[in-house]
Design an enzyme around this catalytic site. Structure first.
Site, short mmCIF file in Angstrom:
data_model
loop_
_atom_site.label_atom_id
_atom_site.label_comp_id
_atom_site.label_asym_id
_atom_site.label_seq_id
_atom_site.Cartn_x
_atom_site.Cartn_y
_atom_site.Cartn_z
N CYS A 136 0.83 -1.20 0.00
CA CYS A 136 0.00 0.00 0.00
C CYS A 136 0.87 1.25 0.00
O CYS A 136 1.46 1.61 1.03
CB CYS A 136 -0.93 -0.01 1.22
SG CYS A 136 -1.99 1.44 1.33
N CYS A 139 -0.51 4.04 2.28
CA CYS A 139 -0.25 3.78 3.70
C CYS A 139 1.21 4.07 4.07
O CYS A 139 1.49 4.66 5.12
CB CYS A 139 -0.56 2.32 4.05
SG CYS A 139 -2.18 1.74 3.55
N ASP A 140 2.14 3.62 3.24
CA ASP A 140 3.54 3.59 3.63
C ASP A 140 4.47 4.48 2.82
O ASP A 140 5.66 4.58 3.14
CB ASP A 140 4.06 2.14 3.54
CG ASP A 140 3.27 1.20 4.43
OD1 ASP A 140 2.87 1.62 5.52
OD2 ASP A 140 3.03 0.04 4.02
#
Length: 326
Positions: A136, A139-140
């Protein structure tokens, strides 16, 4: 010996969506049980760091999962540690059959079984998940500002995530096993026009390497010549597809071509009283906060459904003279 128990709501899955649903269901005074075969928290427990959940500037996935679980426990949410064998829709009640043999009769069901990213199955992928390996970018990606990253894949998701990462990272290598991307033409044009993105055609990853700081390199192989080489990188983002965990979705439930369940704005399927939330539901984005929001929506909708269902049952069971009098 098997047992049959009655509930207003059965929640299947203990990730952020399922636990959020449990919190709202208990606040709505529904007789609720949550069934989870593993540890509460779902996939988020495997995230080393979470920095995009509102209210927490920095928290580990395990700690966030624990807070979800503790919040649900504070309302007295009943949980069962077992695997669900089947969900059987009915006119009066739905049945949730557990592997252990028990049957849960319920007015409503919330399926929060999620799904999982497809994996490459190469050495280092599982070992270094959360330490430079990610599925992701939203997300990261923040953790790789001004760093070099590798994106694996050639479809729309891989192209979109490579473009997203190009706004953050210093350099993005897009590794694809063929000589042409599968992504839509507009996405392809954008990827090829982005100077930070370099496409490595006819190339597959063979292994992921790491040191004490996390991922530091990736092994690559040319699919035409067979030549192998290693390349330094700070992160590996894998986008080769997602598998929704739809095995428990009742037959006849509407799903899209990729296996995601189609619901209305209440997260309800076309089967009354059966709701689907989180990564199993067809939606635009897949984030922890969205799964939690789905849980809230479905629990509130389930509470209204159960209240209506019980009112109808009370009306049908009322003495004939009382009905005529009213």
């Amino acid at each position: 010996m098997s047992e049959t128990r009655n509930y207003d709501l059965v929640i299947i899955g203990g990730g952020p969506g399922g636990l959020s649903a449990g919190i709202y269901a208990m606040r709505a005074a529904l007789k609720t049980v949550l069934v989870e075969k593993g540890a509460p928290g779902g996939q988020v427990t495997m995230s080393d760091e979470v920095e995009n959940y509102p209210g927490f500037a920095h928290i580990s996935g395990g700690e966030l999962s624990m807070k979800f679980s503790e919040h649900a426990d504070s309302y007295g949410l009943e949980t069962i540690s077992d695997e669900v064998a089947a969900v059987e829709p009915g006119l009066e009640y739905h049945s949730v059959r557990l592997e252990g043999g028990d049957v849960l009769k319920t007015h409503s069901v919330i399926l929060a079984t999620g799904g999982s990213p497809r994996k490459l199955g190469i050495p280092g992928e599982d070992e270094y998940y959360g330490k430079g390996v990610s599925y992701c970018a939203v997300c990261d990606g923040f953790f790789f500002r001004n760093k070099t990253v590798v994106v694996i894949g050639g479809g729309d998701s891989a192209a979109e995530e490579a473009l997203y990462l190009s706004k953050i990272a210093k350099k993005v290598y897009l590794v694809h096993r063929r000589d042409a991307l599968r992504a839509g033409m507009l996405l392809q044009q954008r990827v090829k026009a982005e100077c930070k993105i370099e496409i490595l055609w006819n190339t597959v990853p063979t292994d992921i390497k790491a040191d004490e700081s996390g991922v530091c390199g990736i092994g690559l192989q040319d699919t035409l010549s067979g030549e192998k080489r290693e390349m330094a990188t700070d992160g590996v983002f894998i986008f080769i597809g997602f598998n929704p965990a739809n095995a428990l979705v009742p037959a006849g439930t509407k799903m899209n071509a990729d296996g995601y369940v189609v619901t209305d704005e209440k997260c309800e399927t076309q089967m009354p009283g059966i709701f689907v939330i989180g990564d199993l539901r067809e939606k635009y984005a897949r984030q922890i906060v969205i799964s939690a929001a789905d849980g809230c929506t479905a629990a509130l909708a389930a509470a209204h459904y159960v209240e209506t269902k019980k009112s109808e049952e009370d009306f049908c069971e009322a003495p004939e003279g009382l009905l005529e009098e009213n």
